[in-house]
Design a protein around this motif. Structure first.
Motif, PDB file in Angstrom:
ATOM      1  N   LYS A  81      28.995 -31.685   6.680  1.00 44.81           N
ATOM      2  CA  LYS A  81      28.108 -32.208   7.715  1.00 44.81           C
ATOM      3  C   LYS A  81      28.280 -33.699   7.972  1.00 44.81           C
ATOM      4  O   LYS A  81      28.278 -34.137   9.128  1.00 44.81           O
ATOM      5  CB  LYS A  81      26.639 -31.956   7.333  1.00 44.81           C
ATOM      6  N   LEU A 120      22.228 -28.363  18.070  1.00 43.90           N
ATOM      7  CA  LEU A 120      22.048 -29.791  17.859  1.00 43.90           C
ATOM      8  C   LEU A 120      21.756 -30.451  19.202  1.00 43.90           C
ATOM      9  O   LEU A 120      22.191 -29.967  20.250  1.00 43.90           O
ATOM     10  CB  LEU A 120      23.316 -30.428  17.276  1.00 43.90           C
ATOM     11  N   HIS A 121      21.050 -31.570  19.163  1.00 45.16           N
ATOM     12  CA  HIS A 121      20.903 -32.353  20.378  1.00 45.16           C
ATOM     13  C   HIS A 121      22.277 -32.901  20.760  1.00 45.16           C
ATOM     14  O   HIS A 121      23.103 -33.210  19.895  1.00 45.16           O
ATOM     15  CB  HIS A 121      19.911 -33.497  20.162  1.00 45.16           C
ATOM     16  N   ARG A 124      23.379 -36.117  18.976  1.00 46.10           N
ATOM     17  CA  ARG A 124      23.764 -35.952  17.571  1.00 46.10           C
ATOM     18  C   ARG A 124      25.099 -35.226  17.446  1.00 46.10           C
ATOM     19  O   ARG A 124      25.924 -35.560  16.593  1.00 46.10           O
ATOM     20  CB  ARG A 124      22.673 -35.200  16.815  1.00 46.10           C
ATOM     21  N   GLN A 125      25.314 -34.237  18.301  1.00 47.61           N
ATOM     22  CA  GLN A 125      26.598 -33.532  18.255  1.00 47.61           C
ATOM     23  C   GLN A 125      27.738 -34.451  18.678  1.00 47.61           C
ATOM     24  O   GLN A 125      28.833 -34.386  18.111  1.00 47.61           O
ATOM     25  CB  GLN A 125      26.552 -32.285  19.147  1.00 47.61           C
ATOM     26  N   ARG A 128      28.474 -36.701  15.673  1.00 44.97           N
ATOM     27  CA  ARG A 128      29.130 -35.982  14.571  1.00 44.97           C
ATOM     28  C   ARG A 128      30.474 -35.433  14.990  1.00 44.97           C
ATOM     29  O   ARG A 128      31.390 -35.326  14.178  1.00 44.97           O
ATOM     30  CB  ARG A 128      28.212 -34.854  14.089  1.00 44.97           C
ATOM     31  N   ASN A 131      29.113 -29.200  16.005  1.00 44.61           N
ATOM     32  CA  ASN A 131      27.907 -28.568  15.472  1.00 44.61           C
ATOM     33  C   ASN A 131      28.341 -27.714  14.289  1.00 44.61           C
ATOM     34  O   ASN A 131      29.044 -26.720  14.459  1.00 44.61           O
ATOM     35  CB  ASN A 131      27.230 -27.708  16.541  1.00 44.61           C
ATOM     36  N   ARG A 155      18.617 -27.855  22.172  1.00 42.84           N
ATOM     37  CA  ARG A 155      17.745 -28.894  21.605  1.00 42.84           C
ATOM     38  C   ARG A 155      17.639 -29.992  22.662  1.00 42.84           C
ATOM     39  O   ARG A 155      18.604 -30.715  22.925  1.00 42.84           O
ATOM     40  CB  ARG A 155      18.327 -29.441  20.310  1.00 42.84           C
ATOM     41  N   HIS A 158      15.639 -35.438  21.286  1.00 43.51           N
ATOM     42  CA  HIS A 158      16.378 -36.074  20.195  1.00 43.51           C
ATOM     43  C   HIS A 158      15.379 -36.575  19.164  1.00 43.51           C
ATOM     44  O   HIS A 158      14.759 -37.618  19.318  1.00 43.51           O
ATOM     45  CB  HIS A 158      17.226 -37.233  20.721  1.00 43.51           C
ATOM     46  N   SER A 161      15.617 -37.493  11.961  1.00 42.61           N
ATOM     47  CA  SER A 161      16.076 -36.538  10.952  1.00 42.61           C
ATOM     48  C   SER A 161      14.888 -35.924  10.220  1.00 42.61           C
ATOM     49  O   SER A 161      13.887 -36.592   9.939  1.00 42.61           O
ATOM     50  CB  SER A 161      16.998 -37.239   9.958  1.00 42.61           C
TER      51      SER A 161
END
Length: 228
Positions: A81, A120-121, A124-125, A128, A131, A155, A158, A161
């Motif tokens: 992750k 995932l929003h 965030r994706q 990263r 997903n 999602r 946002h 966490s």
């Protein structure tokens, strides 16, 4: 990367069967215990419901997990992750596949009609690059010959966490965080499995399960790599 594929992803020792990704020694170190097939709570023997579920039933119908969120499974998931080691997807997906097979043998699991990774929003994706739940779901879809849809749940908020938040704070954090595509109630599926990595309080999954119920999905399973 080629030499890595010939070694255990955890201890780096050579593999007799490279496709497995994990050597038998490291695999045996994964903490697998009997669990409640409803909420995943630790039990002395497998059961369909535990005392907690009898008092407060989750919004889904059945859960499948690989093991507890302890070493070495926890470090594998963390690398997958947060350390951009997306190539661990096949190894982790295989562990979940074997857990699904075991649940079919021992807990009466019936395969769903559809797999849906926890979304995932988009921000965030983007950060990263992928997903992680979608990567796992893609392998399971291929191996189990089940369709996988990434375009039915979104999602839209946002959120911060969930790590370290209490159950009440998690619920507040996820208010109006997800939406369902209009296609969901017209796709004809009645049984789905939500694919996730780590299941902690189940707040995210309960939120998504309620959304699925509202769209006419009658049977909801949760498949996760680890139960914290």
């Amino acid at each position: 990367m080629n030499w890595l594929r010939l070694c255990c992803v955890q201890c780096r020792n050579p593999l007799f069967l490279p496709r497995q990704g994990l050597c038998s020694r490291c695999d045996k170190l994964i903490v697998r215990t009997p669990y409640c097939s409803m909420c995943g709570s630790l039990l002395t023997q497998n059961a369909k419901r535990c005392g907690i579920c009898l008092q407060r039933t989750p919004d889904w119908d059945q859960m499948v997990i690989v093991g507890r969120y302890q070493e070495p499974l926890s470090s594998l998931i963390h690398r997958f992750k947060f350390q951009n080691q997306f190539w661990l997807d096949r190894t982790l997906a295989r562990l979940l596949l074997l857990a699904v097979y075991q649940a079919r043998r021992e807990q009466g699991l019936l395969l769903p009609e559809l797999l849906i990774p926890v979304p995932l929003h988009r921000l965030r994706q983007w950060r990263r690059g992928y997903n992680q739940a979608a990567l796992i779901a893609a392998y399971l879809s291929r191996w189990l010959s089940l369709p996988c849809r990434n375009d039915l749940l979104y999602r839209i908020k946002h959120t911060t966490s969930q790590l370290g938040l209490s159950a009440a704070m998690r619920r507040k954090n996820l208010q109006n965080a997800f939406s369902a595509s209009p296609q969901l109630c017209h796709c004809g599926y009645t049984s789905v499995a939500l694919i996730d990595d780590v299941i902690t309080t189940g707040t995210t999954l309960n939120t998504l399960a309620k959304l699925l119920r509202a769209q006419g999905i009658s049977h909801i399973q949760v498949w996760g790599l680890a139960r914290a």
